[in-house]
Write an enzyme that holds these catalytic residues in place. Structure first.
Site, PDB file in Angstrom:
ATOM      1  N   LYS A 175      41.212  44.557  31.481  1.00 12.77           N
ATOM      2  CA  LYS A 175      39.808  45.095  31.001  1.00 12.77           C
ATOM      3  C   LYS A 175      40.305  45.305  29.308  1.00 12.77           C
ATOM      4  O   LYS A 175      41.180  44.429  29.009  1.00 12.77           O
ATOM      5  CB  LYS A 175      39.751  46.447  31.413  1.00 12.77           C
ATOM      6  CG  LYS A 175      39.385  46.245  33.179  1.00 12.77           C
ATOM      7  CD  LYS A 175      38.877  47.458  33.665  1.00 12.77           C
ATOM      8  CE  LYS A 175      38.581  47.242  35.072  1.00 12.77           C
ATOM      9  NZ  LYS A 175      37.966  48.125  36.024  1.00 12.77           N
TER      10      LYS A 175
ATOM     11  N   GLU B  80      33.170  44.131  44.659  1.00 11.69           N
ATOM     12  CA  GLU B  80      33.874  45.334  43.913  1.00 11.69           C
ATOM     13  C   GLU B  80      32.838  46.718  44.029  1.00 11.69           C
ATOM     14  O   GLU B  80      31.963  46.623  42.969  1.00 11.69           O
ATOM     15  CB  GLU B  80      34.239  45.258  42.523  1.00 11.69           C
ATOM     16  CG  GLU B  80      34.969  43.957  42.393  1.00 11.69           C
ATOM     17  CD  GLU B  80      36.180  44.322  40.843  1.00 11.69           C
ATOM     18  OE1 GLU B  80      37.298  44.460  41.016  1.00 11.69           O
ATOM     19  OE2 GLU B  80      35.273  44.194  39.927  1.00 11.69           O
TER      20      GLU B  80
ATOM     21  N   GLY C  31      38.380  52.131  39.418  1.00 13.56           N
ATOM     22  CA  GLY C  31      38.821  53.172  38.721  1.00 13.56           C
ATOM     23  C   GLY C  31      38.912  54.685  39.011  1.00 13.56           C
ATOM     24  O   GLY C  31      39.148  55.547  38.284  1.00 13.56           O
TER      25      GLY C  31
ATOM     26  N   HIS D 138      30.962  41.356  36.302  1.00 16.35           N
ATOM     27  CA  HIS D 138      31.821  42.585  36.513  1.00 16.35           C
ATOM     28  C   HIS D 138      30.870  43.624  36.282  1.00 16.35           C
ATOM     29  O   HIS D 138      29.955  43.550  35.593  1.00 16.35           O
ATOM     30  CB  HIS D 138      32.839  42.534  35.655  1.00 16.35           C
ATOM     31  CG  HIS D 138      33.777  43.554  36.013  1.00 16.35           C
ATOM     32  ND1 HIS D 138      33.723  44.862  35.661  1.00 16.35           N
ATOM     33  CD2 HIS D 138      34.721  43.783  36.784  1.00 16.35           C
ATOM     34  CE1 HIS D 138      34.653  45.767  36.262  1.00 16.35           C
ATOM     35  NE2 HIS D 138      35.685  44.961  37.043  1.00 16.35           N
TER      36      HIS D 138
ATOM     37  N   SER E  44      40.098  49.971  42.929  1.00 17.62           N
ATOM     38  CA  SER E  44      41.568  50.887  43.451  1.00 17.62           C
ATOM     39  C   SER E  44      42.415  50.373  44.267  1.00 17.62           C
ATOM     40  O   SER E  44      43.011  51.002  45.142  1.00 17.62           O
ATOM     41  CB  SER E  44      41.102  52.376  43.900  1.00 17.62           C
ATOM     42  OG  SER E  44      40.111  53.007  42.728  1.00 17.62           O
TER      43      SER E  44
ATOM     44  N   GLU F  92      31.046  46.122  35.204  1.00 20.36           N
ATOM     45  CA  GLU F  92      31.207  47.152  33.662  1.00 20.36           C
ATOM     46  C   GLU F  92      30.327  46.439  32.900  1.00 20.36           C
ATOM     47  O   GLU F  92      29.654  46.956  31.906  1.00 20.36           O
ATOM     48  CB  GLU F  92      32.436  47.237  33.268  1.00 20.36           C
ATOM     49  CG  GLU F  92      33.414  48.536  34.023  1.00 20.36           C
ATOM     50  CD  GLU F  92      34.978  48.256  34.315  1.00 20.36           C
ATOM     51  OE1 GLU F  92      35.561  47.376  33.328  1.00 20.36           O
ATOM     52  OE2 GLU F  92      35.355  48.715  35.172  1.00 20.36           O
TER      53      GLU F  92
ATOM     54  N   ASN G 162      42.789  42.171  36.408  1.00 15.64           N
ATOM     55  CA  ASN G 162      41.822  42.272  35.266  1.00 15.64           C
ATOM     56  C   ASN G 162      42.224  43.266  34.282  1.00 15.64           C
ATOM     57  O   ASN G 162      42.220  44.609  34.746  1.00 15.64           O
ATOM     58  CB  ASN G 162      40.386  42.638  35.979  1.00 15.64           C
ATOM     59  CG  ASN G 162      39.453  42.873  34.819  1.00 15.64           C
ATOM     60  OD1 ASN G 162      39.502  42.758  33.561  1.00 15.64           O
ATOM     61  ND2 ASN G 162      38.310  43.296  35.205  1.00 15.64           N
TER      62      ASN G 162
HETATM   63  P1  13P Z   1      40.636  49.314  39.523  1.00 10.81           P
HETATM   64  O1  13P Z   1      41.506  48.715  40.122  1.00 10.81           O
HETATM   65  O2  13P Z   1      41.206  50.084  38.212  1.00 10.81           O
HETATM   66  O3  13P Z   1      39.645  50.178  40.501  1.00 10.81           O
HETATM   67  O4  13P Z   1      39.592  48.352  38.949  1.00 10.81           O
HETATM   68  C1  13P Z   1      38.820  47.185  39.563  1.00 10.81           C
HETATM   69  C2  13P Z   1      38.086  46.297  38.747  1.00 10.81           C
HETATM   70  O5  13P Z   1      37.378  46.643  38.244  1.00 10.81           O
HETATM   71  C3  13P Z   1      38.889  45.033  38.738  1.00 10.81           C
HETATM   72  O6  13P Z   1      37.927  43.982  37.983  1.00 10.81           O
END
Ligand code: 13P
Length: 250
Positions: free
Chosen positions: A11, A167, A173, A95, A212, A97, A9
């Site tokens: 982003k 997640e 992140g 997701h 992560s 976010e 992903n």
């Molecule tokens: P990270 O791998 O940067 O922690 O992000 C995970 C994520 O949100 C994947 O959709």
């Protein structure tokens, strides 16, 4: 046997040139003998170009979000039909976010899940608790609520054509990965919830871990019984590291 899936992903990162470079480098690094299915989710505006690069490869294309509506006056939104049109096979829904920063509710996520399947896209339903919720001992309750919101609308049968991604928000992140045991506990809980409704679908639905994931921890996470691959953010922006994560999935 569930075929592992490793999804990147991206982003809101990259430029046309950077994304094209990332795709090409990744294609050069992936080995046909690796068993995992690989998928990338670039930003909307790069989907078309990425899809063209992935044509005639085994790498799947996914979008990061979808409009719950099919067509019409929804400024700024992108429909499932449009995603199919540019070559997507998958789309992320719910997701964290989107839930946290853009106010997507369980009900909206469920509608997006339905909209994706209506167009033949495989939704990747993202669920996960915040740190506060985990520390309050509410992980199971929160994840079950997010899952049940979709099951109530779609029915368990819909999971035959979907993927689930656990997640934990506190691991996204942050560099703070859930331990393989912490992740496995939640994955097993999710699979048990599905199994209570349909044992066959529970045995076949892929449950990815995200938060992560790195080359250095992927192997131990993917070795857990109910972890069927990963949804990778930051580490998927580095082709070499993402390829190592794909290799770690088998
Ligand atoms: P990270 O791998 O940067 O922690 O992000 C995970 C994520 O949100 C994947 O959709």
């Amino acid at each position: 046997m569930r075929k592992p899936l490793v999804a990147g992903n991206w982003k809101m990162h990259g430029s046309r040139a950077e994304n094209a470079n990332l795709v090409q480098t990744l294609l050069d690094l992936l080995k046909p003998e690796w068993s995992a299915e690989v998928m990338v989710c670039p930003p909307f505006v790069y989907l078309w170009e990425t899809g063209r690069m992935l044509k005639d490869t085994d790498v799947a294309l996914g979008a990061q979000s979808i409009c719950a509506e099919a067509v019409g006056a929804f400024t700024g939104e992108v429909s499932g039909a449009m995603l199919r049109d540019v070559g997507c096979g998958y789309v992320l829904v719910g997701h964290s976010e989107r839930r946290q920063l853009y106010g997507e509710t369980d009900a909206l996520v469920a509608r997006k899940f339905v909209a994706a399947q209506a167009q033949g896209l495989l939704p990747v339903l993202c669920v996960g608790e915040t740190l506060e919720e985990r520390e309050a001992g509410r992980t199971t309750e929160v994840v079950a609520r997010q899952l049940e919101a979709v099951l109530a609308v779609s029915g368990v049968g819909a999971l035959a054509k979907a993927v689930i991604a656990y997640e934990p928000v506190w691991a996204i992140g942050t560099g703070r990965t859930a331990s393989p045991e912490q992740a496995q506990d939640v994955h097993a809980m999710i699979r048990a919830k599905v199994a209570a409704l349909d044992a066959t679908i529970a045995a076949s639905v892929r449950i990815l871990y995200g938060g992560s994931v790195k080359a250095s921890n992927a192997r131990e996470l993917f070795a857990m019984a109910d972890i069927d691959g990963g949804l990778v953010g930051g580490a998927s922006l580095k082709a070499e590291e993402f390829a190592q994560i794909c290799a770690a999935a088998g």
